[in-house]
Design a protein around this motif. Structure first.
Motif, short mmCIF file in Angstrom:
data_model
loop_
_atom_site.label_atom_id
_atom_site.label_comp_id
_atom_site.label_asym_id
_atom_site.label_seq_id
_atom_site.Cartn_x
_atom_site.Cartn_y
_atom_site.Cartn_z
N ASP A 18 0.81 -1.22 0.00
CA ASP A 18 0.00 0.00 0.00
C ASP A 18 0.85 1.27 0.00
O ASP A 18 0.36 2.35 0.32
N ASN A 19 2.11 1.17 -0.39
CA ASN A 19 3.01 2.32 -0.30
C ASN A 19 3.00 3.21 -1.54
O ASN A 19 3.37 4.37 -1.47
N GLU A 20 2.58 2.67 -2.69
CA GLU A 20 2.64 3.44 -3.94
C GLU A 20 1.84 4.73 -3.86
O GLU A 20 2.30 5.79 -4.30
N ALA A 21 0.64 4.67 -3.32
CA ALA A 21 -0.21 5.87 -3.23
C ALA A 21 0.44 6.93 -2.35
O ALA A 21 0.34 8.13 -2.63
N VAL A 22 1.12 6.51 -1.30
CA VAL A 22 1.76 7.46 -0.39
C VAL A 22 2.95 8.12 -1.07
O VAL A 22 3.14 9.33 -0.98
N PHE A 23 3.75 7.33 -1.77
CA PHE A 23 4.89 7.90 -2.49
C PHE A 23 4.44 8.78 -3.66
O PHE A 23 5.21 9.59 -4.16
N GLY A 25 2.14 10.92 -3.13
CA GLY A 25 1.73 12.15 -2.46
C GLY A 25 0.40 12.11 -1.75
O GLY A 25 -0.11 13.14 -1.32
N ASN A 26 -0.19 10.93 -1.60
CA ASN A 26 -1.51 10.81 -0.96
C ASN A 26 -1.39 10.25 0.44
O ASN A 26 -0.62 9.34 0.69
N SER A 27 -2.18 10.79 1.36
CA SER A 27 -2.30 10.20 2.69
C SER A 27 -3.38 9.13 2.61
O SER A 27 -4.42 9.34 1.98
N ILE A 28 -3.13 7.98 3.24
CA ILE A 28 -4.08 6.87 3.15
C ILE A 28 -4.28 6.19 4.50
O ILE A 28 -3.45 6.31 5.40
N ILE A 29 -5.38 5.48 4.59
CA ILE A 29 -5.63 4.53 5.68
C ILE A 29 -5.94 3.21 4.99
O ILE A 29 -6.79 3.17 4.10
N SER A 30 -5.24 2.16 5.36
CA SER A 30 -5.44 0.88 4.67
C SER A 30 -5.43 -0.28 5.64
O SER A 30 -4.85 -0.21 6.72
N GLU A 31 -6.11 -1.34 5.22
CA GLU A 31 -6.07 -2.60 5.95
C GLU A 31 -5.21 -3.54 5.10
O GLU A 31 -5.54 -3.81 3.95
N THR A 32 -4.09 -3.97 5.66
CA THR A 32 -3.15 -4.76 4.88
C THR A 32 -2.44 -5.77 5.78
O THR A 32 -2.56 -5.71 7.00
N VAL A 33 -1.69 -6.65 5.18
CA VAL A 33 -0.89 -7.61 5.93
C VAL A 33 0.56 -7.14 5.88
O VAL A 33 1.19 -7.14 4.84
N GLY A 39 -3.22 -5.85 9.71
CA GLY A 39 -3.33 -4.64 10.51
C GLY A 39 -4.02 -3.50 9.79
O GLY A 39 -4.33 -3.57 8.60
N LEU A 40 -4.26 -2.45 10.53
CA LEU A 40 -4.83 -1.21 10.02
C LEU A 40 -3.73 -0.18 10.13
O LEU A 40 -3.12 -0.03 11.19
N ARG A 41 -3.47 0.54 9.02
CA ARG A 41 -2.33 1.43 9.01
C ARG A 41 -2.68 2.74 8.34
O ARG A 41 -3.37 2.76 7.33
N GLY A 42 -2.21 3.83 8.94
CA GLY A 42 -2.35 5.16 8.35
C GLY A 42 -0.98 5.63 7.91
O GLY A 42 0.00 5.47 8.63
N GLN A 43 -0.91 6.20 6.69
CA GLN A 43 0.36 6.65 6.15
C GLN A 43 0.20 8.02 5.51
O GLN A 43 -0.84 8.32 4.93
N THR A 44 1.24 8.83 5.63
CA THR A 44 1.26 10.13 4.97
C THR A 44 2.67 10.42 4.48
O THR A 44 3.64 9.99 5.09
N PRO A 45 2.79 11.13 3.36
CA PRO A 45 4.12 11.40 2.81
C PRO A 45 4.85 12.50 3.58
O PRO A 45 4.23 13.35 4.22
N ILE A 46 6.18 12.47 3.52
CA ILE A 46 7.05 13.52 4.05
C ILE A 46 7.70 14.18 2.84
O ILE A 46 8.25 13.50 1.97
N VAL A 56 7.99 8.46 4.22
CA VAL A 56 6.62 8.16 4.62
C VAL A 56 6.57 8.00 6.14
O VAL A 56 7.47 7.41 6.73
N VAL A 57 5.52 8.53 6.75
CA VAL A 57 5.24 8.26 8.15
C VAL A 57 4.10 7.25 8.15
O VAL A 57 3.07 7.46 7.49
N SER A 58 4.28 6.17 8.87
CA SER A 58 3.28 5.11 8.92
C SER A 58 3.04 4.70 10.36
O SER A 58 3.99 4.45 11.10
#
Length: 100
Positions: A18-23, A25-33, A39-46, A56-58
């Motif tokens: 689920d990292n492509e969208a963040v790289f 430039g998008n902030s995301i919330i995803s359910e992934t393994v 897990g449930l993870r929130g990510q935003t670009p730096i 990325v901050v995750s």
């Protein structure tokens, strides 16, 4: 570089797909393994000074931990809901009887 609760994972690339969208430039919330499991993870670009994504901050929580937390509060929520409902019915009956 990646920081992680497991020493073996420090410095490795993030997993989960689920990292492509963040790289991009998008902030995301995803359910992934991830490396620790589902897990449930929130990510935003730096961004750097040039406005380019440089990292990325995750922040993530394991689904098992989320389920455990929900279950620990579920009984309390049900009890409070039932008590509130009964109190509402009692007050309604009291008001209806006093109005007649």
């Amino acid at each position: 570089m990646k920081a992680h609760s497991s020493k073996e994972e420090i410095g490795k690339q993030m997993v989960g797909g689920d990292n492509e969208a963040v790289f991009a430039g998008n902030s995301i919330i995803s359910e992934t393994v991830g490396s620790l499991g589902p897990g449930l993870r929130g990510q935003t670009p730096i961004y750097n000074d040039a406005g380019q994504v440089m990292g990325v901050v995750s922040v993530g929580f394991l689904l098992a931990d989320i389920d455990e937390t929900i279950e620990s509060y579920r009984d309390r929520i049900v009890v409070v809901g039932i008590v509130t409902l009964l109190l509402g019915v009692a007050c309604t009956m009291l008001l209806a009887c006093s109005a007649s």
